[in-house]
Enzyme design. Structure first.
Site, PDB file in Angstrom:
ATOM      1  N   LYS A  22       0.703  -1.148   0.397  1.00 20.04           N
ATOM      2  CA  LYS A  22       0.398   0.301   0.025  1.00 20.04           C
ATOM      3  C   LYS A  22       0.954   1.024   0.208  1.00 20.04           C
ATOM      4  CE  LYS A  22      -1.675   1.250   4.247  1.00 20.04           C
ATOM      5  NZ  LYS A  22      -1.622   2.763   4.293  1.00 20.04           N
ATOM      6  N   ASN A  23       2.106   1.533   0.761  1.00 24.85           N
ATOM      7  CA  ASN A  23       2.125   2.334   0.801  1.00 24.85           C
ATOM      8  C   ASN A  23       3.405   2.967  -0.231  1.00 24.85           C
ATOM      9  OD1 ASN A  23       1.202   2.909   3.381  1.00 24.85           O
ATOM     10  ND2 ASN A  23       2.923   2.058   4.616  1.00 24.85           N
ATOM     11  N   CYS A 117      -3.503   7.853  10.264  1.00 27.98           N
ATOM     12  CA  CYS A 117      -3.888   7.282  11.655  1.00 27.98           C
ATOM     13  C   CYS A 117      -3.568   8.197  12.213  1.00 27.98           C
ATOM     14  CB  CYS A 117      -2.740   5.931  11.774  1.00 27.98           C
ATOM     15  SG  CYS A 117      -3.953   4.685  10.404  1.00 27.98           S
ATOM     16  N   ARG A 122       2.460  14.071  13.438  1.00 31.48           N
ATOM     17  CA  ARG A 122       3.378  13.955  12.211  1.00 31.48           C
ATOM     18  C   ARG A 122       3.557  15.314  11.770  1.00 31.48           C
ATOM     19  NH1 ARG A 122       0.212   7.816   9.965  1.00 31.48           N
ATOM     20  NH2 ARG A 122       2.011   7.735   8.997  1.00 31.48           N
ATOM     21  N   ASP A 305       5.327  -0.231  11.854  1.00 32.64           N
ATOM     22  CA  ASP A 305       3.941  -0.973  11.555  1.00 32.64           C
ATOM     23  C   ASP A 305       3.953  -1.775  11.721  1.00 32.64           C
ATOM     24  OD1 ASP A 305       3.512   1.843  10.237  1.00 32.64           O
ATOM     25  OD2 ASP A 305       3.533   1.193   8.041  1.00 32.64           O
ATOM     26  N   ARG A 397      -8.514   0.011   5.363  1.00 28.55           N
ATOM     27  CA  ARG A 397      -7.486   1.020   4.633  1.00 28.55           C
ATOM     28  C   ARG A 397      -6.071   0.325   4.977  1.00 28.55           C
ATOM     29  NH1 ARG A 397      -7.082   6.579   8.559  1.00 28.55           N
ATOM     30  NH2 ARG A 397      -5.575   6.960   6.123  1.00 28.55           N
TER      31      ARG A 397
HETATM   32  C1  UD1 Z   1       5.242   6.213   6.671  1.00 27.00           C
HETATM   33  C2  UD1 Z   1       4.372   5.220   6.244  1.00 27.00           C
HETATM   34  C3  UD1 Z   1       3.717   4.829   8.172  1.00 27.00           C
HETATM   35  C4  UD1 Z   1       4.913   4.320   8.498  1.00 27.00           C
HETATM   36  C5  UD1 Z   1       5.597   5.341   8.180  1.00 27.00           C
HETATM   37  C6  UD1 Z   1       7.287   5.259   9.126  1.00 27.00           C
HETATM   38  C7  UD1 Z   1       3.059   5.729   4.615  1.00 27.00           C
HETATM   39  C8  UD1 Z   1       1.823   6.728   3.708  1.00 27.00           C
HETATM   40  N1  UD1 Z   1       2.961   5.413   5.948  1.00 27.00           N
HETATM   41  O1  UD1 Z   1       4.303   7.026   7.017  1.00 27.00           O
HETATM   42  O2  UD1 Z   1       3.138   4.021   7.612  1.00 27.00           O
HETATM   43  O3  UD1 Z   1       4.407   4.166   9.722  1.00 27.00           O
HETATM   44  O4  UD1 Z   1       6.144   5.390   6.900  1.00 27.00           O
HETATM   45  O5  UD1 Z   1       8.181   4.215   8.857  1.00 27.00           O
HETATM   46  O6  UD1 Z   1       4.077   5.930   3.520  1.00 27.00           O
HETATM   47  N2  UD1 Z   1       8.696  12.675  11.029  1.00 27.00           N
HETATM   48  C9  UD1 Z   1       9.052  14.596  10.872  1.00 27.00           C
HETATM   49  N3  UD1 Z   1       9.028  15.694   9.878  1.00 27.00           N
HETATM   50  C10 UD1 Z   1       8.630  15.640   8.768  1.00 27.00           C
HETATM   51  C11 UD1 Z   1       8.566  13.917   8.182  1.00 27.00           C
HETATM   52  C12 UD1 Z   1       8.003  12.811   9.395  1.00 27.00           C
HETATM   53  O7  UD1 Z   1       9.519  14.817  11.557  1.00 27.00           O
HETATM   54  O8  UD1 Z   1       8.549  16.119   8.198  1.00 27.00           O
HETATM   55  C13 UD1 Z   1       9.292  12.133  12.131  1.00 27.00           C
HETATM   56  C14 UD1 Z   1       7.959  11.329  12.094  1.00 27.00           C
HETATM   57  O9  UD1 Z   1       7.181  12.350  13.042  1.00 27.00           O
HETATM   58  C15 UD1 Z   1       7.859  10.149  12.673  1.00 27.00           C
HETATM   59  C16 UD1 Z   1       8.878  10.147  11.737  1.00 27.00           C
HETATM   60  O10 UD1 Z   1      10.082  11.341  11.099  1.00 27.00           O
HETATM   61  O11 UD1 Z   1       8.670  10.516  13.848  1.00 27.00           O
HETATM   62  C17 UD1 Z   1       9.125   9.106  11.024  1.00 27.00           C
HETATM   63  O12 UD1 Z   1       8.002   9.699   9.557  1.00 27.00           O
HETATM   64  P1  UD1 Z   1       7.753   9.122   8.447  1.00 27.00           P
HETATM   65  O13 UD1 Z   1       8.842   8.376   8.022  1.00 27.00           O
HETATM   66  O14 UD1 Z   1       7.416  10.466   7.538  1.00 27.00           O
HETATM   67  O15 UD1 Z   1       6.514   8.626   8.124  1.00 27.00           O
HETATM   68  P2  UD1 Z   1       5.639   8.808   7.417  1.00 27.00           P
HETATM   69  O16 UD1 Z   1       6.346   8.514   5.681  1.00 27.00           O
HETATM   70  O17 UD1 Z   1       4.338   9.942   7.445  1.00 27.00           O
END
Ligand code: UD1
Length: 430
Positions: A22-23, A117, A122, A305, A397
């Site tokens: 999915k991701n 979620c 985030r 995850d 989802r």
């Molecule tokens: C993606 C996945 C999610 C998974 C996560 C970590 C999708 C749609 N979702 O989420 O299922 O749990 O990777 O493997 O692909 N962060 C910041 N600033 C930012 C972005 C992130 O501080 O601009 C922090 C977040 O708060 C978190 C960490 O970085 O602590 C990792 O987040 P990130 O890898 O970005 O997760 P997602 O891409 O949202």
């Protein structure tokens, strides 16, 4: 409201086929609108988030032709708007990939702030940092992120945190920027590699995806491609943990075993038997599982995850296990639900201290988010008696045909929408 009703206590047994990731697919769909030629994406999971994103690109003018449940043909040549906003898109986090994609192609994108979620705050500051470094003006107004660039220019970007979303988003935009971009401290997840592979098959010049330095040489335009999404590492891991928790014997098919190494390592530590094949993994559970400690980390570390599913298995293992969540701060909300099933878990900050118990007992529980929802289903499958899991919309989802795949492994589970259905199920299964 749909719920799952489960009669637990049967070890899962048999084979299950994993769907596309999915991701990865969400980012690939966004990437598909970066060209005016046709992109065919295969091995697409048929889950809600994917369907919402396909609807969103249709709304901005793309032609979306669902060849079958798992294959879509997208033509972005007719895209006539860079404004993406509807009540559904606000609920999915990956809508933000349309910023990188549209910004790259048109130098302008306005996308509703991401939902997703509820697993803690985030932020998207790293996405914004990356876009700004490429010469973009970024404003947040009326619940939308508005990005505009006269001229996207490659740059050297250091990510302050390892973020899957930010890495992919900046990679999307930089693909069509002028000159070279270097993303340092990039996320190394398999889906980052998948997105780079698809973009390269469309004529992009991206090197280093899968390492922490990604180098992108901007190209003028992208062209058509046909691409197949990688298997879903988290869906695979979920079935692996379900096999362990129910003391079953399950062959998980259509996987890339390398992507599952962190999960496999932990299953071995708790005493399960694992057999690895080219594109399948067998998990054989054991009656007496050992305790272990787990810390979630960016890939190749243990995936956040998979944290709730792992906690469920450890709550049935001997002794005390400690699980530390280092990616999202609010990801233990399901623990209270598990406690209602007899689990002994204490949460202190970002750490769960788990005292294994012999058995769970069935209860009425609520899915607080996607992965925790799947974990509660696993708990129900391992529990004595009946469990109902409500709010399964979260689970839908991200998991295609979850209950059907589990039924194929001998689980006694059904999707129901009323108390009457629950009574019927109970009468049927006894
Ligand atoms: C993606 C996945 C999610 C998974 C996560 C970590 C999708 C749609 N979702 O989420 O299922 O749990 O990777 O493997 O692909 N962060 C910041 N600033 C930012 C972005 C992130 O501080 O601009 C922090 C977040 O708060 C978190 C960490 O970085 O602590 C990792 O987040 P990130 O890898 O970005 O997760 P997602 O891409 O949202």
């Amino acid at each position: 409201m749909e719920q799952y009703i489960i009669k637990g206590g049967t070890p899962l047994d048999g084979e299950v086929e994993v769907s596309g990731a999915k991701n990865a697919a969400l980012a690939l769909i966004a990437a598909a609108v970066m060209t005016d030629e046709t992109v065919v994406i295969d091995n697409l999971p048929d889950v809600r988030d994917i369907n919402v994103l396909l609807e969103a690109i249709k709304e901005i003018g793309a032609i979306v032709d669902r060849v079958d449940r798992h294959c879509v043909r997208i033509n972005g040549g007719t895209v006539n708007s860079v404004i993406v906003d509807n009540e559904y898109i606000r609920k999915i986090r990956a809508s933000y990939y349309l910023i990188g994609a549209l910004l790259g192609r048109f130098g302008h994108a306005e996308v509703a702030l991401p939902g997703g979620c509820n697993i803690g705050s985030r932020p998207i500051d790293q996405h914004i940092k990356g876009f700004k470094a490429l010469g973009t003006e970024v404003d947040i107004e009326y619940g939308k992120i508005i990005t505009k660039a006269e001229n996207l220019m490659g740059n050297h970007i250091y990510m302050d945190v390892v973020s899957v979303g930010a890495t992919i988003n900046v990679m999307l935009a930089a693909t069509l920027a002028e000159g070279r971009t270097i993303i340092e401290n990039a996320a190394k997840e398999p889906h980052v590699v998948d997105v780079a592979n698809m973009l390269n098959s469309m004529g992009a010049n991206i090197k280093g995806a899968g390492t922490d330095v990604i180098r992108i040489k901007g190209v003028k335009k992208l062209h058509k491609t046909e691409y197949s999404v990688i298997p879903d590492q988290i869906e695979a891991g979920t079935f692996m943990l379900a096999a362990a928790a129910t003391r079953g014997n399950v062959l998980v098919k259509n996987v890339i075993p390398k992507h599952l190494e962190a999960i496999t390592a932990k299953l071995l530590e708790i005493g399960c038997r694992i057999e690895e094949y080219d594109d399948a993994v067998r998990v054989v559970g054991v009656e007496e599982m050992n305790n272990t400690h787990v810390k979630t980390l960016p890939y190749p570390g243990f995936p956040t995850d998979m944290q709730p599913q792992m906690v469920v298995a450890l709550a049935l293992a001997n002794g005390t296990s400690v699980v530390t969540e280092s990616i999202f701060e609010n990801r233990f909300k399901y623990v209270d639900e598990l406690a209602g099933m007899g689990a002994e878990i204490k949460v202190e900050g970002n750490t769960a201290i788990i005292n294994g118990v012999n058995m769970f007992t069935g209860a009425q529980v609520n899915a607080p988010d996607l992965r925790a929802g799947a974990a509660l289903v696993i708990a129900g499958l391992a529990a004595d008696g009946f469990t109902t899991v409500s709010d399964i919309v979260y689970i839908q989802r991200g998991y295609e045909n979850f209950e059907k795949k589990l039924q194929g492994l001998g689980a006694t589970i059904d999707k129901v929408s009323s108390d009457k259905d629950i009574q019927k199920f109970k009468l049927k299964v006894g």
